[in-house]
Design a protein around this motif. Structure first.
Motif, PDB file in Angstrom:
ATOM      1  N   HIS A 103      56.024  35.038  39.073  1.00  0.00           N
ATOM      2  CA  HIS A 103      54.706  34.418  39.123  1.00  0.00           C
ATOM      3  C   HIS A 103      53.890  35.134  40.192  1.00  0.00           C
ATOM      4  O   HIS A 103      54.293  35.197  41.354  1.00  0.00           O
ATOM      5  CB  HIS A 103      54.810  32.929  39.457  1.00  0.00           C
ATOM      6  CG  HIS A 103      55.394  32.117  38.341  1.00  0.00           C
ATOM      7  ND1 HIS A 103      54.657  31.715  37.264  1.00  0.00           N
ATOM      8  CD2 HIS A 103      56.662  31.654  38.151  1.00  0.00           C
ATOM      9  CE1 HIS A 103      55.429  31.023  36.444  1.00  0.00           C
ATOM     10  NE2 HIS A 103      56.662  30.972  36.958  1.00  0.00           N
ATOM     11  N   ASP A 105      49.726  36.098  41.736  1.00  0.00           N
ATOM     12  CA  ASP A 105      48.389  35.532  41.914  1.00  0.00           C
ATOM     13  C   ASP A 105      47.378  36.366  41.121  1.00  0.00           C
ATOM     14  O   ASP A 105      47.120  37.536  41.440  1.00  0.00           O
ATOM     15  CB  ASP A 105      48.037  35.529  43.403  1.00  0.00           C
ATOM     16  CG  ASP A 105      46.780  34.707  43.694  1.00  0.00           C
ATOM     17  OD1 ASP A 105      46.051  34.400  42.730  1.00  0.00           O
ATOM     18  OD2 ASP A 105      46.539  34.395  44.874  1.00  0.00           O
ATOM     19  N   SER A 138      50.177  29.996  37.255  1.00  0.00           N
ATOM     20  CA  SER A 138      50.666  30.517  38.543  1.00  0.00           C
ATOM     21  C   SER A 138      49.752  30.055  39.669  1.00  0.00           C
ATOM     22  O   SER A 138      48.544  29.836  39.469  1.00  0.00           O
ATOM     23  CB  SER A 138      50.723  32.051  38.506  1.00  0.00           C
ATOM     24  OG  SER A 138      51.572  32.499  37.468  1.00  0.00           O
ATOM     25  N   ASP A 139      50.306  29.905  40.865  1.00  0.00           N
ATOM     26  CA  ASP A 139      49.525  29.464  42.028  1.00  0.00           C
ATOM     27  C   ASP A 139      48.475  30.512  42.393  1.00  0.00           C
ATOM     28  O   ASP A 139      48.686  31.723  42.252  1.00  0.00           O
ATOM     29  CB  ASP A 139      50.445  29.233  43.222  1.00  0.00           C
ATOM     30  CG  ASP A 139      51.386  28.054  42.984  1.00  0.00           C
ATOM     31  OD1 ASP A 139      50.994  27.151  42.223  1.00  0.00           O
ATOM     32  OD2 ASP A 139      52.506  28.076  43.535  1.00  0.00           O
ATOM     33  N   ASN A 141      45.668  31.718  45.476  1.00  0.00           N
ATOM     34  CA  ASN A 141      45.181  31.643  46.859  1.00  0.00           C
ATOM     35  C   ASN A 141      43.653  31.721  46.828  1.00  0.00           C
ATOM     36  O   ASN A 141      43.081  32.749  46.491  1.00  0.00           O
ATOM     37  CB  ASN A 141      45.770  32.794  47.682  1.00  0.00           C
ATOM     38  CG  ASN A 141      45.396  32.697  49.149  1.00  0.00           C
ATOM     39  OD1 ASN A 141      44.644  31.813  49.557  1.00  0.00           O
ATOM     40  ND2 ASN A 141      45.912  33.613  49.956  1.00  0.00           N
ATOM     41  N   THR A 181      49.284  22.353  38.281  1.00  0.00           N
ATOM     42  CA  THR A 181      48.820  23.689  38.667  1.00  0.00           C
ATOM     43  C   THR A 181      47.783  24.213  37.680  1.00  0.00           C
ATOM     44  O   THR A 181      46.744  24.754  38.073  1.00  0.00           O
ATOM     45  CB  THR A 181      50.013  24.659  38.728  1.00  0.00           C
ATOM     46  OG1 THR A 181      50.970  24.171  39.670  1.00  0.00           O
ATOM     47  CG2 THR A 181      49.562  26.045  39.149  1.00  0.00           C
ATOM     48  N   GLU A 184      44.366  22.396  38.032  1.00  0.00           N
ATOM     49  CA  GLU A 184      43.617  22.861  39.201  1.00  0.00           C
ATOM     50  C   GLU A 184      43.063  24.267  38.974  1.00  0.00           C
ATOM     51  O   GLU A 184      41.911  24.553  39.330  1.00  0.00           O
ATOM     52  CB  GLU A 184      44.529  22.836  40.428  1.00  0.00           C
ATOM     53  CG  GLU A 184      44.933  21.438  40.879  1.00  0.00           C
ATOM     54  CD  GLU A 184      45.879  21.475  42.064  1.00  0.00           C
ATOM     55  OE1 GLU A 184      46.291  22.605  42.451  1.00  0.00           O
ATOM     56  OE2 GLU A 184      46.213  20.400  42.604  1.00  0.00           O
ATOM     57  N   ASN A 185      43.868  25.144  38.413  1.00  0.00           N
ATOM     58  CA  ASN A 185      43.415  26.515  38.186  1.00  0.00           C
ATOM     59  C   ASN A 185      42.291  26.581  37.149  1.00  0.00           C
ATOM     60  O   ASN A 185      41.349  27.363  37.291  1.00  0.00           O
ATOM     61  CB  ASN A 185      44.582  27.394  37.738  1.00  0.00           C
ATOM     62  CG  ASN A 185      45.577  27.645  38.856  1.00  0.00           C
ATOM     63  OD1 ASN A 185      45.250  27.480  40.035  1.00  0.00           O
ATOM     64  ND2 ASN A 185      46.791  28.040  38.500  1.00  0.00           N
TER      65      ASN A 185
END
Length: 758
Positions: A103, A105, A138-139, A141, A181, A184-185
């Protein structure tokens, strides 16, 4: 429009992109690869050096990018294709993308793409685009959100986020049980698009639907003519003439499929292909034959053009070729004005161009605007003589005024010279004109009022705006297929096939997209809506399906192949030298052999039905094996019969005419020439009753011999029923005055003398 383009594609290849099957078919990675391949195919086919592209993947097992090398923090992001002109390798790279196991960014990949665009484009004039394809699992930043937005806006970059399984209000799609996730994304990407000047979030499904439509590469406007439009004699009387500096651009031009080149399969099959280009060079050699019939090569610089004058060649050397050229000067001169209603649309030829004033000249814009408004108000066209460049052949054209809220211009269309126009005459469909020149308002071939009403209703019901399911947002009729959305299937399917064959040389070509197929088929709703009306039309128009019988073919074959032979020749018996029971050898029947060989040889010679032995001439022409002469023989035999009846002294030639008619009818029934025989028999009947004196006694012979029309029971090609054929012999004919028969001048002199001897 900027001349140069720079596009970067970012594809998420992380685990969630390929571990889950999507509702719309395939994994998220499959959908992303399909979308990127479709966009890249158009770029590769165009082959423009000014259109550069790069490919970045996120979530790869390896890390390959300059930012991570310099400062770190950009792991599992790889630049697979640097910024350069896209070629076939980038298509193969996308098609063979490997699945990632990490995963990563995607926002870091976006920052990397911004850095690459800034480094490559600098302050040059580019159209810059970034496509980000991800499922948002995927997370991310989000610390550099403000800096990224500022750089996107300042660099005038267009950002397109293509989300797999993103909510789409227009399609009515909402994914259930989303991870926190992803929610939010997805919200983060929408906030990013609102903050940027040129940014949009699309669902992957909507993206693929839009990409299924053929891509039309925008064409850079290039003038095909820059010169003057003159009204009056500008050279001799400049004071009383009008000159307008104009520029003309092609508005419509026929698009052609991708060009092909000769390719050497021999070079491809060779062992060492490293230094081979596979290019094939074509060379020509010219030869003439000498008195000894030997080929002698002639150098190309010793060749001249030769023009045909009848069957004679007139050579013209290079020095004198100029005599055929008309000395002209590039210009566009108005010859005359004419009413728009008086100019037929069928005279238009070739492409349509738009005429605009010279760029940056307000004076020329004023003059051209005055001319446009004058033509528009008078509902008139201007005819012009157009020469694109000096010493070109002059052309005729029509200037058509166009005024709208957005623009005004003159449209130019080529029109035909007198030599270009083809005048074709056809019989009218609303009336039948007899051979005597009389107009028949009522006839079996004319449509009735009921037929016209039904057909008019059918045309009205076939309107694509009349379908209830094809309604717009406000309930108004919506056009199903607009003219601007009709694409040439040959061009776009060829492009698809070329790209697929380049990537998968051993696989079959895939079927066309559903959007392309829909353009070539009727809407199911229209078929269902008009089903009953079509059945009614079948009844009143008497439409029937013709079923071919086994063993019969519509393709004509020579008569000797169709007819059974009555004479069986046994070569063993004919050529046998063995003694028979009486002790004598059997002699071959020379008469049979000679007659057979004579018929075969004569069939190659006889080309006309004469009046001395018309039956024999006719049969020989029918048996011709080198050329199909059935139709010619039928027409000539018909003329011979009419000639016999018209010129017969008393009843001398009646017997001969009846013999010809019997053979003619039998042949026409077998050779699918029933229409020609039936028309001939009607003409003959009119001749018998209308000639002076009448030939009614000959028609009585025809009735006695039962030589009537060929019915549909005898051959499928006939439209005459058995009852009509029976009634034809007894009915009196319509009055006929002009019967086309062979006159005395058309009969060969030898035939006339032979007739006198008979």
């Amino acid at each position: 429009m900027a001349d140069k383009k720079c596009t970067i594609y970012i594809i998420d290849v992380g685990p969630t992109m390929w571990q889950k099957q999507r509702k719309f078919g395939g994994t998220g990675l499959d959908l992303a690869k399909k979308a990127v391949l479709t966009m890249l195919e158009a770029k590769v086919i165009a082959g423009l050096k000014s259109d550069v592209t790069s490919l970045i993947i996120v979530g790869s097992d390896e890390t390959k990018n300059y930012m991570n090398d310099e400062s770190g923090g950009y792991e599992n992001i790889s630049v697979l294709y640097p910024i350069e002109q896209p070629k076939l390798p980038i298509l193969r790279t996308v098609d063979e993308l490997s699945q990632g196991n990490f995963h990563a960014d995607v926002f870091d990949a976006l920052i990397l793409a911004l850095g690459m665009i800034t480094s490559h484009c600098r302050n040059l004039k580019y159209t810059k685009k970034i496509y980000l394809l991800t499922d948002g699992e995927s997370d991310i930043n989000k610390e550099d959100f403000g800096a990224v937005v500022e750089q996107i806006n300042s660099s005038n970059i267009e950002l397109n986020i293509l989300g797999v399984d993103f909510n789409d209000e227009e399609l009515g799609f909402v994914e259930e049980n989303k991870s926190k996730t992803k929610e939010e994304n997805e919200k983060f990407f929408h906030d990013l698009s609102k903050s940027c000047q040129q940014a949009t979030v699309f669902s992957m499904e909507e993206t693929l639907r839009q990409l299924s439509k053929p891509y039309i590469r925008p064409v850079r406007p290039t003038p095909v003519y820059k010169g003057t439009l003159t009204l009056g004699d500008a050279e001799n009387n400049p004071q009383s003439s009008l000159m307008i500096s104009i520029e003309m651009y092609n508005r419509t031009t026929k698009a052609k499929p991708t060009n092909t080149k000769k390719y050497s399969s021999v070079a491809e099959a060779s062992a060492n292909n490293d230094k081979k280009t596979f290019e094939v060079n074509i060379s020509k050699s010219f030869y003439v034959s000498n008195l000894n019939n030997e080929a002698v090569e002639v150098p190309s610089d010793e060749l001249n053009k030769a023009y045909l004058l009848g069957k004679t060649y007139v050579p013209v050397d290079e020095l004198n070729e100029g005599i055929f050229n008309l000395t002209t000067k590039d210009s566009m001169q108005i010859i005359c004005f004419l009413k728009a209603s008086e100019f037929p649309r069928k005279y238009f030829m070739f492409n349509v161009a738009a005429i605009l004033p010279q760029k940056g000249s307000s004076v020329m814009a004023q003059r051209l605007s005055a001319l446009i408004h004058g033509l528009f108000e008078k509902d008139a066209y201007a005819m012009v003589r157009y020469v694109r460049k000096s010493n070109d052949a002059p052309k005729l054209g029509i200037l058509i005024p166009y005024i709208s809220a957005q623009k005004e211009c003159l449209y130019f269309a080529r029109i035909a010279f007198k030599e270009d126009y083809r005048r074709l005459t056809f019989p009218p469909l609303d009336r039948v004109i007899s051979k005597s020149g009389n107009t028949l308002p009522n006839h079996p071939y004319l449509p009735t009022d009921e037929m016209l009403d039904k057909m008019g209703k059918f045309i009205e019901n076939m309107d694509i705006k009349s379908i209830e399911s094809q309604k717009g947002e406000e309930g108004n009729p919506k056009e199903y297929l607009k003219v601007k959305e009709c694409f040439n299937p040959t061009i776009h399917l060829t492009k698809k096939a070329i790209c697929h064959r380049a990537l998968h040389p051993d696989q079959p070509i895939p079927s066309p997209d559903a959007e392309m197929i829909a353009q070539t088929k009727l809407l199911p709703q229209l078929i269902e809506k008009n089903k009953e009306l079509v059945n009614e039309l079948r009844e009143i128009l008497k439409i029937k399906q013709v079923v071919k019988e086994k063993g019969k073919t519509s393709k004509r074959k020579f008569a000797d192949a169709n007819r059974p032979t009555t004479q069986i020749l046994n070569l063993d018996e004919l050529l046998s030298t063995e003694p028979q029971e009486n002790g004598k050898r059997a002699r071959p029947d020379n008469d049979i052999i000679s007659d057979t060989l004579s018929t075969i040889s004569q069939s190659e010679i006889v080309r006309e039905v004469g009046t001395v032995d018309p039956v024999k001439n006719f049969e020989i022409m029918i048996l011709n094996q080198s050329k199909d002469m059935v139709t010619i023989a039928v027409e000539q035999m018909s003329q011979v019969v009419l000639h016999f009846v018209k010129t017969s002294f008393g009843e001398d030639l009646y017997k001969k005419a009846i013999e010809c008619m019997v053979v003619l009818r039998q042949t026409c029934a077998q050779e699918d020439e029933s229409t020609k025989f039936n028309d001939f028999l009607k003409d003959l009947k009119g001749l018998c009753f209308d000639s002076q004196p009448p030939k009614i006694n000959f028609w009585e012979r025809v009735i006695k011999e039962r030589i009537t029309l060929i019915s549909s029971e005898e051959t499928h090609g006939s439209a005459t029923s058995t009852q009509e054929a029976e009634e034809f012999l007894q009915e009196k004919p319509d009055k006929r005055t002009n019967i086309s028969v062979m006159n005395e001048d058309e009969v060969a002199t030898d035939d006339l003398f032979d007739l006198m001897d008979d």
